[in-house]
Write a protein that holds these residues in place. Structure first.
Motif, mmCIF file in Angstrom:
data_model
loop_
_atom_site.group_PDB
_atom_site.id
_atom_site.type_symbol
_atom_site.label_atom_id
_atom_site.label_comp_id
_atom_site.label_asym_id
_atom_site.label_seq_id
_atom_site.Cartn_x
_atom_site.Cartn_y
_atom_site.Cartn_z
ATOM 1 N N LEU A 165 45.346 38.366 37.489
ATOM 2 C CA LEU A 165 45.839 37.804 37.000
ATOM 3 C C LEU A 165 45.897 37.040 35.554
ATOM 4 O O LEU A 165 45.807 36.394 35.113
ATOM 5 N N GLU A 166 45.118 38.916 35.466
ATOM 6 C CA GLU A 166 45.937 37.916 33.246
ATOM 7 C C GLU A 166 47.087 37.577 33.246
ATOM 8 O O GLU A 166 46.726 36.991 31.823
ATOM 9 N N ILE B 298 41.619 32.662 31.565
ATOM 10 C CA ILE B 298 40.840 34.217 31.980
ATOM 11 C C ILE B 298 40.706 34.859 30.460
ATOM 12 O O ILE B 298 41.420 35.273 29.591
ATOM 13 N N GLN C 106 35.836 29.104 33.527
ATOM 14 C CA GLN C 106 35.741 30.849 33.988
ATOM 15 C C GLN C 106 35.028 30.575 35.202
ATOM 16 O O GLN C 106 35.075 32.161 36.130
ATOM 17 N N PRO D 76 38.681 42.639 29.182
ATOM 18 C CA PRO D 76 38.683 42.733 31.328
ATOM 19 C C PRO D 76 36.912 43.221 31.087
ATOM 20 O O PRO D 76 36.557 42.764 32.333
ATOM 21 N N TRP E 59 41.092 41.909 37.502
ATOM 22 C CA TRP E 59 41.579 41.340 36.103
ATOM 23 C C TRP E 59 42.890 41.582 35.578
ATOM 24 O O TRP E 59 44.054 40.572 35.331
ATOM 25 N N TRP F 16 36.725 31.790 38.119
ATOM 26 C CA TRP F 16 36.828 33.584 38.193
ATOM 27 C C TRP F 16 36.093 33.991 38.359
ATOM 28 O O TRP F 16 36.269 35.411 39.220
ATOM 29 N N TYR F 17 34.852 34.246 38.180
ATOM 30 C CA TYR F 17 33.763 34.519 38.959
ATOM 31 C C TYR F 17 33.186 34.620 40.427
ATOM 32 O O TYR F 17 32.769 35.069 41.129
ATOM 33 N N PHE G 134 34.916 40.809 33.803
ATOM 34 C CA PHE G 134 35.158 40.918 34.591
ATOM 35 C C PHE G 134 34.484 42.422 35.281
ATOM 36 O O PHE G 134 33.508 42.128 36.422
ATOM 37 N N ALA H 281 46.884 33.472 35.192
ATOM 38 C CA ALA H 281 45.794 32.961 35.328
ATOM 39 C C ALA H 281 45.601 32.023 33.436
ATOM 40 O O ALA H 281 45.496 32.580 33.134
#
Length: 691
Positions: free
Chosen positions: A379-380, A386, A255, A390, A376, A258-259, A393, A383
């Protein structure tokens, strides 16, 4: 006030000042920090209550709308307004009332109070007027309570920072302690209102600079914030603002990508926040309308936006709370989730940039949290790796966006962790905050921030001549030839000073504690009285264990060439002159720095402004033929302290700090186009000397 009461108050203040000066660092700041913390906690309670009342009156009664609240403050859900058509008029009414209050009673209370507190720290720590916190409290409660987009931290920071400034005036704190008191006040107010004492304490030291931390303020801030937090929590509760989100943890290294994306997005949106906020602020400033009308017009526009996107109203914390929950977030239309962060930027810029009163810290975190929720949602469905909810995020984006634009990454990360009850997201937050800070670069949401302590007047000598901080004042001081007692007749004091051939002497009270210093000229004309009846100087008084950098800064601030030095307990340890300081510094250098060999033991501090007709205006430092026995230490320009490197171009109105000798004065006068005296007194334009 009767004469008896007046004398009693004066005696009490005298005793408080004496005890403050004689106290050790830790003892002094335990007491002062506790006092500031008490005021910070009580101020946060008063403001929180006033905000609730204003919200109920304006939005509740007039518009029939109850804004959603976070879990730690009741957890009211998102609802519709009973009279939505009234919202633009209600927000406009709040802006009008707030504008009238601010511009009638304290114009400097407009905008976001945290930036004003930062400016006070750097430039006038004892100059916050007593009425400003009260005006800020009332105006901000009305602005935010009527639906204006703003944060709570600005008013609470200015309330307790104002009290710190008040302490600086009442207790005659020296410039260094007065600055610390303002920074500690800022930390106490923010730590209390956000229920985040650790993050608030560090924030008070971190917000002052873009690339530095004011370490002197950390220990006092820890004391003040925990007391302020305890007082506020005892009345309003200790639950984190957004409830406890501890069930969310970072457990999947996949992850991190994504961060990192969140960090980049937060940096870009943060830049948009800064440019949009100050762009609209500057436009409103140029708009030729009565200043009190501008917040009303801006409020009407915010109310119109709220008819479509109600999340822009008030603090916005309730919508962040909804975005932490999967089901609640999925119930909101996708377009609104994506638009809300940008609408909040516009609403905050209108509400505060127009001259309304409120903070920009809270909205910054809300914008970040809502941006994280939008990422979120996008992408949820598509992707991999994830989080199922949420909240991670949202939490990380709150940290990244405002931590980057405020240049306070550590403090904001800790504050958000405390506000959500979740420390486990700090690891991915470091990635996001680091990337966001890289994207933001030098931009800052706080214009009053300086780059580092090297640019601050509080540290001008420490960083221009680093060895100064390593030499204790007590080592450089010499024994006082004489000292004067407060109960000594003026005639006798003058005779002893004449016999000793000194222009002044330290003043001690009956207990032998130093209470100030007096010059011969101060005593002339008071032959029938005693020294204690004459208005002598109360400062500067130097501590023996301070560094020479602090001592020279105090001498320059008070335009003095010497001052008494006290040991722990307040007893006289000697006197320190600029001559003594330079001699000690030269001894410490041991000839290793060739440039400083021009400084003789009879040196003085010379300070002056470059006039428009000066021959050096427009030239670089290296191009100027400085007098032989002078060294330029610092250049102050428009409140910013600059290091006098050789390529620095000098401008009219630059304020120079120069070490030199008394016989350099005439040569400097010719260069600068201004009369400069050896004791640093510089005439103003009206011919009066700076005190």
């Amino acid at each position: 006030m009767t004469p008896v009461v007046s004398r009693g108050v004066s005696a009490a203040l005298w005793g408080a000042r004496r005890r403050t000066r004689s106290a050790s660092y830790l003892r002094k700041w335990v007491v002062l920090g506790a006092g500031i913390g008490i005021v910070g906690g009580l101020g946060a309670i008063v403001f929180y209550t006033a905000l609730e009342l204003a919200t109920h009156l304006f939005l509740g009664v007039l518009a029939g709308y109850t804004p959603p609240t976070p879990a730690g403050e009741g957890g009211a859900p998102i609802t519709d307004a009973a009279r939505p058509w009234a919202i633009p008029f209600v927000v406009a009414l709040g802006g009008l009332i707030s504008g009238i209050i601010v511009f009638r009673f304290a114009p400097e209370a407009e905008g976001h109070g945290t930036d004003a507190a930062i400016a006070a720290y750097h430039h006038h720590p004892r100059g916050i007027r007593a009425r400003i916190p009260a005006v800020k409290l009332v105006a901000s409660a009305i602005t935010i309570g009527s639906g204006g987009s703003g944060g709570r931290e600005g008013p609470t920071a200015q309330i307790s920072a104002g009290f710190g400034s008040f302490l600086g005036r009442v207790l005659d704190l020296d410039a260094r302690d007065a600055r610390i008191a303002v920074a500690v006040g800022m930390a106490a107010g923010i730590g209390a209102i956000f229920r985040a004492p650790l993050g608030g304490a560090i924030l008070g030291a971190e917000l002052l600079y873009r690339d530095d931390v004011e370490s002197d303020a950390l220990v006092p801030s820890f004391i003040a914030t925990i007391i302020a937090y305890s007082i506020f929590g005892a009345v309003e509760g200790f639950s984190p603002i957004f409830g406890t989100q501890a069930r969310f943890a970072f457990a999947n290294p996949a992850q991190l990508g994504w961060y990192g994306l969140i960090g980049m997005a937060c940096g870009l949106v943060g830049l948009l926040y800064v440019s949009n906020f100050y762009g609209l602020t500057d436009r409103f400033a140029r708009w030729s309308l009565p200043r009190a009308i501008k917040p009303a017009i801006a409020g009407f526009l915010v109310g119109c936006i709220a008819l479509v996107i109600p999340g822009v109203l008030g603090t916005g914390y309730g919508f962040v709370q909804a975005s932490l929950d999967r089901q609640s977030l999925l119930a909101v239309p996708l377009w609104m989730v994506l638009v809300l962060p940008f609408a909040k930027i516009l609403a905050t810029s209108l509400s505060i940039g127009s001259g309304g009163s409120g903070g920009i810290f809270g909205p910054g975190m809300v914008i970040g949290g809502l941006l994280g929720a939008g990422i979120w949602r996008l992408l949820e469905p598509i992707a991999p790796a994830i989080p199922a909810d949420p909240a991670p995020f949202v939490i990380v984006a709150m940290m990244a966006l405002f931590g980057s634009v405020a240049h306070a990454p550590l403090a904001v990360m800790l504050m958000v962790a405390e506000m959500t009850g979740n420390l486990s997201m700090l690891a991915p937050a470091m990635v996001a905050v680091g990337l966001a800070t890289f994207v933001v670069g030098e931009k800052s949401i706080y214009r009053s921030q300086l780059r580092s302590r090297a640019e601050s007047r509080a540290h001008r000598y420490r960083f221009a001549m680093p060895l100064l901080a390593a030499v204790p004042v007590g080592d450089a001081a010499r024994q006082a030839r004489i000292f004067i007692r407060t109960d000594e007749p003026v005639v006798a004091a003058l005779a002893r000073m004449d016999d000793a051939a000194v222009p002044g002497a330290p003043v001690v009270d009956r207990d032998g504690l130093v209470v100030g210093l007096v010059d011969v000229d101060d005593l002339r004309g008071h032959d029938d009285g005693r020294v204690g009846d004459v208005p002598f100087l109360r400062e500067p008084i130097l501590a023996a264990d301070d560094g020479l950098d602090d001592a020279l800064g105090a001498l320059a601030d008070h335009r003095r060439s010497w001052a008494p030095v006290v040991a722990e307990g307040g007893h006289l340890a000697g006197v320190l002159s600029v001559r003594d300081a330079i001699a000690a510094y030269r001894s410490a250098l041991s000839g290793n720095v060739q440039q400083m060999r021009v400084l003789r033991a009879d040196g003085v501090i010379l300070e002056a402004d470059i006039q428009a007709d000066s021959t050096i205006a427009g030239r670089t430092v290296s191009e100027v033929a400085w007098p032989e026995k002078t060294v330029v230490v610092a250049v102050e320009r428009a409140g910013t302290l600059l290091v006098p490197r050789g390529d620095l171009v000098l401008r009219p109105r630059d304020h120079l700090s120069i070490f030199g000798t008394a016989d350099s004065t005439m040569d400097l006068r010719a260069l600068l186009g201004e009369a400069v005296t050896a004791d640093g007194l510089v005439p103003r334009e009206n011919g009066q000397l700076i005190a």
